[in-house]
Enzyme design. Structure first.
Site, PDB file in Angstrom:
ATOM      1  N   ASP A  26       0.802  -1.224   0.122  1.00  0.00           N
ATOM      2  CA  ASP A  26      -0.067  -0.088  -0.103  1.00  0.00           C
ATOM      3  C   ASP A  26       0.975   1.063   0.031  1.00  0.00           C
ATOM      4  O   ASP A  26       0.418   2.420  -0.080  1.00  0.00           O
ATOM      5  CB  ASP A  26      -0.973   0.004   1.188  1.00  0.00           C
ATOM      6  CG  ASP A  26      -0.430  -0.038   2.554  1.00  0.00           C
ATOM      7  OD1 ASP A  26       1.002   0.137   2.442  1.00  0.00           O
ATOM      8  OD2 ASP A  26      -0.860  -0.230   3.614  1.00  0.00           O
TER       9      ASP A  26
ATOM     10  N   CYS B 197     -11.407   9.763   9.997  1.00  0.00           N
ATOM     11  CA  CYS B 197     -11.208   8.595  10.089  1.00  0.00           C
ATOM     12  C   CYS B 197     -10.472   8.195  11.551  1.00  0.00           C
ATOM     13  O   CYS B 197      -9.371   8.922  11.663  1.00  0.00           O
ATOM     14  CB  CYS B 197     -10.681   7.733   9.082  1.00  0.00           C
ATOM     15  SG  CYS B 197     -10.227   5.989   9.556  1.00  0.00           S
TER      16      CYS B 197
ATOM     17  N   CYS C 275     -21.671  -0.209   8.896  1.00  0.00           N
ATOM     18  CA  CYS C 275     -20.670   0.551   8.901  1.00  0.00           C
ATOM     19  C   CYS C 275     -20.706   2.072   8.860  1.00  0.00           C
ATOM     20  O   CYS C 275     -20.092   2.630   9.542  1.00  0.00           O
ATOM     21  CB  CYS C 275     -19.484   0.168   7.870  1.00  0.00           C
ATOM     22  SG  CYS C 275     -19.936   0.641   6.326  1.00  0.00           S
TER      23      CYS C 275
ATOM     24  N   CYS D 244     -15.389  -0.179  11.583  1.00  0.00           N
ATOM     25  CA  CYS D 244     -16.270  -0.455  10.435  1.00  0.00           C
ATOM     26  C   CYS D 244     -16.176  -1.817   9.861  1.00  0.00           C
ATOM     27  O   CYS D 244     -16.669  -2.537   9.156  1.00  0.00           O
ATOM     28  CB  CYS D 244     -15.855   0.494   9.106  1.00  0.00           C
ATOM     29  SG  CYS D 244     -14.236   0.296   8.540  1.00  0.00           S
TER      30      CYS D 244
ATOM     31  N   CYS E 211     -19.362  -5.196  10.216  1.00  0.00           N
ATOM     32  CA  CYS E 211     -20.003  -5.837   9.094  1.00  0.00           C
ATOM     33  C   CYS E 211     -20.199  -7.125   9.115  1.00  0.00           C
ATOM     34  O   CYS E 211     -19.426  -7.923   9.555  1.00  0.00           O
ATOM     35  CB  CYS E 211     -18.646  -5.713   7.989  1.00  0.00           C
ATOM     36  SG  CYS E 211     -18.871  -6.280   6.417  1.00  0.00           S
TER      37      CYS E 211
END
Length: 382
Positions: free
Chosen positions: A136, A216, A196, A245, A249
């Protein structure tokens, strides 16, 4: 020729510890450009993203003759197999699950490099084959690549959700000049579910898979400046990341996989005692927390978050430690956060604390610390 190679790669991926693998075209991700530009213009980006939007979307700008992308996923644990050591009266903080065990960047790089070795060994073409692996920290958007490669769908929380492992997966990819047959992308399966979105403490999720990244809590725990007051109580005792979140789920219900030894956490490290973090040395921090992905920003954000967590945990025995930080720590962010936390943990009779903070205010010169001092003194004097 490439069909057999693809099959060989899929089979070999299981042997080298890859849980899911898929193949995508190297076509530009043009459909994401408008959204990325809107997010940047709205101030929803964090600065952790690759700064050049065109390079995030167009593989020709970052690789010579891209023909395919190989996407991989590794499932990580969601539950501790043993509890941390109990210390009476002392509260612990917690690292989010994605920071358990060895830094996932290192794990994924290892798997990607092993996969490249397999491809080089099994490829029979006389043409030169080239690769660009990334996790990432690369240019591409991992979830967009993985969705195109058929590994899963992108949920309303912006995470990739796989059928087998839910969203508890690390993602990586390899750009190559080999023209593999692509797999079929998977469309969203969230349906009418909005758990979420509804349960995000800061309303960071926008409802369409995008978020205001600066709201966030995971981002907030990774910043190095004073954490805005509105977020402090919301991080509770988490000192890195946020799992909310994912935890709410439905696709993650019951998901807990222990498939990779490197990912297994030491409970005393991923749920560390908070007070010792306040004065931990650079050396001890690196030795203890260095292998975790959550250490990448250094010890200051973790210490700041530990101070906030102590206040949120109402550990009043930590007050003397906070007062020592206020007097002795050279970093304004740590002093300012300790001032705020001391106000949260003030005794019923706060007169001594008021005197201490009032005297200290005469010596303090940093604006961010003075803001906290004024806030706390006003609160204690009211």
């Amino acid at each position: 020729m490439y069909t057999q190679l693809k099959n060989d790669i899929i089979q070999a991926s299981k042997d080298i510890g890859i849980d899911k693998i898929g193949f995508a075209t190297a076509e530009p991700f043009t459909h994401l450009k408008e959204s990325l530009e809107e997010q940047k213009a709205a101030g929803h980006t964090t600065g952790f993203e690759h700064p050049n939007i065109d390079e995030r979307l167009n593989l020709d700008l970052i690789f010579d003759t891209p023909r395919s992308i190989i996407s991989i996923a590794l499932a990580y644990p969601t539950k501790l197999t043993k509890k941390s050591t109990s210390v009476p009266g002392e509260r612990r903080g917690s690292f989010a699950r994605a920071s358990w065990g060895t830094d996932y960047h290192d794990i994924l790089k290892d798997r990607l490099n092993k996969l490249i070795e397999v491809i080089q060994e099994k490829a029979t073409t006389n043409d030169e084959i080239t690769f660009k692996p990334m996790v990432d920290t690369g240019e591409l958007i991992d979830v967009a690549v993985a969705q195109r490669a058929g590994l899963g769908f992108i949920g309303k929380n912006g995470l990739l959700i796989t059928e087998e492992y839910g969203s508890y997966v690390y993602l990586g990819e390899i750009i190559t000049n080999i023209p593999f047959e692509p797999d079929t992308p998977i469309e969203s399966k969230c349906g009418d579910c909005t758990k979420c979105i509804e349960l995000c403490p800061t309303t960071a999720l926008l409802g369409d898979g995008r978020m205001n990244g600066k709201k966030c809590l995971s981002y907030q725990t990774q910043t190095k400046d004073m954490m805005p007051l509105e977020y402090r109580s919301k991080i509770r005792t988490i000192i890195y990341g946020c799992d909310i979140c994912q935890q709410v789920c439905p696709y993650n219900k019951g998901k807990d996989f222990h498939l990779h030894d490197e990912m297994e956490p030491d409970p005393d490290i991923v749920n560390p005692l908070l007070v010792p973090l306040l004065t931990i040395s650079n050396r001890d921090f690196k030795e203890t927390f260095g292998p975790l992905a959550g250490s990448w920003r250094g010890k200051k954000p973790i210490q700041r978050n530990a101070i906030i967590a102590l206040a949120n945990a109402r550990q009043k025995s930590a007050l003397p430690h906070l007062l020592e930080l206020i007097e002795k720590d050279p970093r304004p962010v740590i002093r300012g956060t300790a001032v705020w936390a001391s106000g949260e943990l003030a005794p019923k009779d706060p007169s001594e604390l008021i005197t201490f903070l009032t005297d200290f205010k005469e010596k303090e010169t940093e604006p961010e610390v003075l803001i906290e001092l004024n806030y706390v003194l006003e609160k204690l004097n009211s």
